[in-house]
Design an enzyme around this catalytic site. Structure first.
Site, PDB file in Angstrom:
ATOM      1  N   GLU A   1       0.827  -1.198   0.000  1.00 37.01           N
ATOM      2  CA  GLU A   1       0.000   0.000   0.000  1.00 37.01           C
ATOM      3  C   GLU A   1       0.866   1.253   0.000  1.00 37.01           C
ATOM      4  O   GLU A   1       0.546   2.244  -0.659  1.00 37.01           O
ATOM      5  CB  GLU A   1      -0.945   0.012   1.202  1.00 37.01           C
ATOM      6  CG  GLU A   1      -2.032  -1.055   1.140  1.00 37.01           C
ATOM      7  CD  GLU A   1      -1.574  -2.466   1.463  1.00 37.01           C
ATOM      8  OE1 GLU A   1      -0.441  -2.621   1.990  1.00 37.01           O
ATOM      9  OE2 GLU A   1      -2.316  -3.414   1.190  1.00 37.01           O
TER      10      GLU A   1
ATOM     11  N   HIS B   1     -11.701  -5.777   8.641  1.00 34.93           N
ATOM     12  CA  HIS B   1     -12.418  -5.602   7.376  1.00 34.93           C
ATOM     13  C   HIS B   1     -13.666  -4.752   7.628  1.00 34.93           C
ATOM     14  O   HIS B   1     -14.686  -4.942   6.999  1.00 34.93           O
ATOM     15  CB  HIS B   1     -12.820  -6.950   6.765  1.00 34.93           C
ATOM     16  CG  HIS B   1     -11.650  -7.783   6.358  1.00 34.93           C
ATOM     17  ND1 HIS B   1     -10.998  -8.613   7.231  1.00 34.93           N
ATOM     18  CD2 HIS B   1     -10.980  -7.892   5.175  1.00 34.93           C
ATOM     19  CE1 HIS B   1      -9.999  -9.210   6.605  1.00 34.93           C
ATOM     20  NE2 HIS B   1      -9.959  -8.792   5.361  1.00 34.93           N
TER      21      HIS B   1
HETATM   22  C1  LIG Z   1      -1.963  -4.846   4.299  1.00 29.62           C
HETATM   23  C2  LIG Z   1      -2.938  -5.740   3.602  1.00 29.62           C
HETATM   24  N1  LIG Z   1      -3.295  -5.487   2.329  1.00 29.62           N
HETATM   25  C3  LIG Z   1      -4.188  -6.262   1.700  1.00 29.62           C
HETATM   26  C4  LIG Z   1      -4.755  -7.331   2.336  1.00 29.62           C
HETATM   27  C5  LIG Z   1      -5.793  -8.188   1.624  1.00 29.62           C
HETATM   28  N2  LIG Z   1      -5.249  -9.523   1.304  1.00 29.62           N
HETATM   29  C6  LIG Z   1      -5.494 -10.579   2.120  1.00 29.62           C
HETATM   30  S1  LIG Z   1      -4.703 -11.947   1.613  1.00 29.62           S
HETATM   31  C7  LIG Z   1      -3.994 -11.183   0.294  1.00 29.62           C
HETATM   32  C8  LIG Z   1      -3.049 -11.945  -0.603  1.00 29.62           C
HETATM   33  C9  LIG Z   1      -1.846 -12.490   0.129  1.00 29.62           C
HETATM   34  O1  LIG Z   1      -1.027 -13.240  -0.702  1.00 29.62           O
HETATM   35  P1  LIG Z   1       0.250 -14.013  -0.171  1.00 29.62           P
HETATM   36  O2  LIG Z   1       0.967 -13.220   0.855  1.00 29.62           O
HETATM   37  O3  LIG Z   1       1.038 -14.432  -1.347  1.00 29.62           O
HETATM   38  O4  LIG Z   1      -0.335 -15.295   0.592  1.00 29.62           O
HETATM   39  P2  LIG Z   1      -1.233 -16.494   0.047  1.00 29.62           P
HETATM   40  O5  LIG Z   1      -2.650 -16.076   0.201  1.00 29.62           O
HETATM   41  O6  LIG Z   1      -0.842 -16.731  -1.349  1.00 29.62           O
HETATM   42  O7  LIG Z   1      -0.962 -17.660   0.930  1.00 29.62           O
HETATM   43  C10 LIG Z   1      -4.420  -9.845   0.251  1.00 29.62           C
HETATM   44  C11 LIG Z   1      -4.042  -8.892  -0.807  1.00 29.62           C
HETATM   45  C12 LIG Z   1      -4.359  -7.567   3.669  1.00 29.62           C
HETATM   46  N3  LIG Z   1      -4.861  -8.590   4.388  1.00 29.62           N
HETATM   47  N4  LIG Z   1      -3.452  -6.779   4.273  1.00 29.62           N
END
Ligand SMILES: Cc1ncc(C[n+]2csc(CCOP(=O)(O)OP(=O)(O)O)c2C)c(N)n1
Lengths: 325, 394
Positions: free
Chosen positions: A60, A130
């Site tokens: 972000e 959320h």
């Molecule tokens: C600071 C923040 N930004 C956005 C989100 C929304 N979000 C939740 S999970 C996710 C993807 C995470 O991907 P990754 O770290 O690769 O883990 P995976 O789900 O693939 O195990 C996002 C964008 C969040 N939880 N926190």
């Protein structure tokens, strides 16, 4: 006119802006091919190409820093923060950079073309992370405008005005209404003025003020109060900053009473600012203390979400207390 | 560059020398081949039959858990769930290589590590239904587990925030003279957050005994890793920060187990951070709110189905004569029954009493919170039907 939900209205506004000005670019986490986790940016990449609508890495602070630089170059970025709860990693960029860009350069540079879109608010079983309504943090920063629509018509008109406004705008979308709120939206290009409140319903006994998804709540409370013979004026603030003090104060001068409702915690919420200003301007017209019906001073809970919310029943009781003061 | 003069050990060149991506190529440790046979040159970790069985059973347990909970979400019994299908080996085998006193700081897809530590079906279900038995008092969405007793730090949703915290926790362990490390799990998506860079740099400079464990599963929601980073994955970043780094086949229990054992050893011996990048694939949807068919192909998923970490490990165990198929099937069936039973029990349990809404905001609730609670209780008493979860209880 077409019937749209709020997501479709946002999508339609983005298409309108991108068609109108090729400098408009839309980006953020998952907004590209996928169309965003709520699908507000659906089909934009397919229509306008990967250069103008793209996924960013998951950062972000990166998104807002990048968008600020891009805006200072003269492009028109519309950056998405996936949930308002996740805007805080970008807080430094927004507070210290985006908001102060024009001021610190004596007006030589500006990132005024930037718009940040983000879904906010509770009522969706989202728990701590959320559900937050962080508008007050941003209302505390000179240099940013903060705008919140309450239905699809407002969403399109206010988003187009935000994108074209020459100040950085934080555009907060009430996610609990994304699909729930459906209404008529003109297909053509139109704008609603920033900084203007909207009088949703006229009344004489008390002014009820809210924004975003809470407008629906005060309308419901107003209907209950009317059954008891209390006439409520319902106002949607629409712009948190700058806010329409004139409309609010002339309403309070007519009704003599003010109730402000917001989801964010009570302490240092934006209702405090409004209450202080209104009592300064309308002191002699007030027949009872200005009343705030807000979230509790706790983080946003999950199991106790219903209890936490400043709902229509709490608002209705507060209306009665204020009118019978 | 040990010399305090940071120029002392830098080699010189006299033409512009551009160092391009591709010069370092970090290899991946693999012990078991995809078909479950031992790689001819592979060094086998020191693992007992009992340890291997516990790993297998934990992987099978979380698979059952995932299946049941995704179904429960579809039936509208819980609001949200996040499966780890495809990544079981990464989280279970890494947890197995640790000691109970090691702290686990997790992202959200590590139910395998938690189950390995002994989190019970009842505890999982209580969390998912946010009822009054839930250890975090029902304050967070499903999957945000936490257990002080099991040294598993309560999960927070904002991504990456646990990474610098893990460095700090590990520094505390070191200063307290504990024979313990911290492991910090995160996805390759979260590795883009500023917190990741801050956390690794702090750990490197302050010599923190922390294992950064990246599950590189190819996607962050819909964003494929090509749109997440350039360069040689997350492993190359460890090297950039001066951190010892291991890349491992995340679908290979034995490789993950070996790598994590080694990482723990190094972290303790040198009081230093170690980064592990586990190359794996998220077979499940990102979460129950996601639809992966709109951003990836069945063919792609199919190719990873062939690398199923559970089947692969099972084949190896069978080849050792360490697995009784009948007993194993009975275990899975019994697990299904147990999860189902606890699910039915947990969904009947009420949420925490309303008094708890103001607890834990501070150590003790200040006056304004007490006043807000009193007002809320009076209100609930006026409209008991509107607040069915808390009315009539005190
Ligand atoms: C600071 C923040 N930004 C956005 C989100 C929304 N979000 C939740 S999970 C996710 C993807 C995470 O991907 P990754 O770290 O690769 O883990 P995976 O789900 O693939 O195990 C996002 C964008 C969040 N939880 N926190």
């Amino acid at each position: 006119m077409a019937t749209m939900n709020m997501l479709q209205a946002v999508n339609n506004a983005l298409i309108t802006a991108m068609n109108d000005d090729e400098k408009v670019m839309v980006f953020g986490e998952d907004v590209g091919h996928f169309g965003g986790v709520f699908r507000a940016t659906s089909n934009l990449q397919q229509t306008f190409g990967k250069g103008r609508c793209f996924n960013t890495p998951l950062t972000e602070q990166g998104i807002i820093g990048f968008a600020t630089g891009l805006a200072s170059q003269g492009s028109v970025p519309v950056a998405e923060i996936q949930f308002a709860d996740y805007i805080f990693p970008a807080f430094d960029q927004i507070v210290n950079e985006t908001a102060k860009f024009r001021y610190r350069s004596g007006g030589q540079f500006s990132c005024g073309t930037l718009t940040i879109r983000t879904p906010y608010g509770g009522g969706i079983s989202g728990g701590l992370y959320h559900s937050q309504s962080p508008e007050a943090f941003f209302a505390h920063i000179p240099g940013m405008k903060v705008v919140i629509p309450r239905n699809p018509y407002q969403a399109k008109g206010l988003l187009l005005a935000s994108i074209r406004d020459d100040n950085p705008v934080l555009f907060m979308e009430p996610k609990r209404l994304y699909r729930a709120s459906v209404g008529e939206v003109p297909e053509e290009d139109y704008q609603l003025a920033l900084g203007k409140a909207d009088i949703v319903k006229q009344g004489t006994d008390i002014t009820l003020l809210a924004w975003g998804a809470q407008v629906e709540i005060i309308e419901k409370a107003a209907a209950m109060a009317e059954e008891q013979g209390i006439s409520c004026e319902v106002i949607d603030l629409q712009s948190i900053l700058p806010w329409d003090i004139e409309t609010v104060c002339s309403s309070v001068e007519k009704t003599g009473r003010l109730l402000i409702n917001h989801e964010a915690p009570l302490t240092a919420g934006f209702a405090s600012e409004i209450a202080a200003s209104v009592q300064e301007k309308c002191f002699l017209y007030l027949e009872s203390p200005i009343c705030r019906v807000c979230g509790l001073d706790t983080p946003y809970p999950l199991a106790h979400e219903k209890e936490y919310m400043p709902d229509h029943l709490k608002t209705f009781e507060a209306i009665k207390r204020t009118v019978n003061f | 560059m040990k010399d305090r003069n940071h120029l002392a050990n830098i080699g010189l060149v006299h033409q512009v020398n551009v160092i391009e991506n591709g010069l370092i190529d970090i290899p991946m440790l693999q012990v078991l081949q995809p078909d479950g046979t031992l790689h001819p040159q592979a060094e086998l970790p020191n693992i007992t039959q009992q340890a291997a069985l516990k790993i297998l059973h934990t992987m099978q347990y979380v698979r059952v858990l995932d299946e049941r909970m995704v179904a429960a979400q579809r039936q509208g019994r819980i609001s949200f769930y996040l499966a780890c299908t495809g990544e079981e080996a990464s989280t279970v085998a890494s947890a197995a290589a640790l000691e109970p006193q090691d702290m686990i700081m997790s992202q959200y897809r590590e139910q395998g590590a938690l189950a390995y530590r002994g989190f019970t079906s009842k505890e999982f279900m209580d969390q998912m239904f946010s009822n009054q038995n839930e250890l975090n008092k029902g304050r967070q969405m499903p999957i945000h587990y936490g257990s002080k007793a099991l040294n598993f730090m309560t999960i927070s949703s904002p991504l990456g925030t646990q990474i610098p915290q893990a460095s700090g926790y590990a520094y505390g362990q070191k200063m307290a003279g504990l024979e313990a490390v911290t492991i910090c799990y995160f996805g390759e998506g979260a590795a883009s957050e500023g917190d990741f860079h801050a956390g690794l740099n702090m750990a490197a400079v302050l010599n923190c005994p922390v294992i950064f464990f990246c599950r590189n599963n190819g996607y962050a929601i819909s964003t494929p890793s090509e749109e997440q980073f350039k360069g040689d994955g997350i492993a190359s970043r460890g090297l950039g920060y001066g951190i010892r780094t291991i890349r491992v086949d995340g679908n290979d229990v034995l490789a993950v187990y070996s790598a994590t054992q080694k990482a723990r050893e190094l972290a303790l011996e040198h009081q230093c951070p170690v980064l592990i990048e586990a190359m794996t694939y998220r077979l499940a949807a990102h979460s129950t709110s996601d639809d992966p068919t709109s951003y990836r192909s069945k063919d792609e998923e199919g190719s990873w189905l062939l690398k199923d970490p559970v089947a692969r490990f099972k084949t190896w165990m069978q080849s050792k004569g360490w697995l009784d198929e009948e007993q194993n099937l009975a275990f899975i069936e019994q697990t299904r029954q147990e999860v189902l039973k606890e699910l039915k029990l947990a969904e009947q349990v009420p949420v925490c009493p309303i008094e708890q809404i103001i607890e834990d905001v501070y150590d003790t609730p200040p006056w304004h919170l007490k006043a807000q609670l009193a007002e809320l209780k009076t209100h609930i008493d006026m409209y008991p039907e509107a607040y069915p979860k808390t009315s009539g209880r005190s």
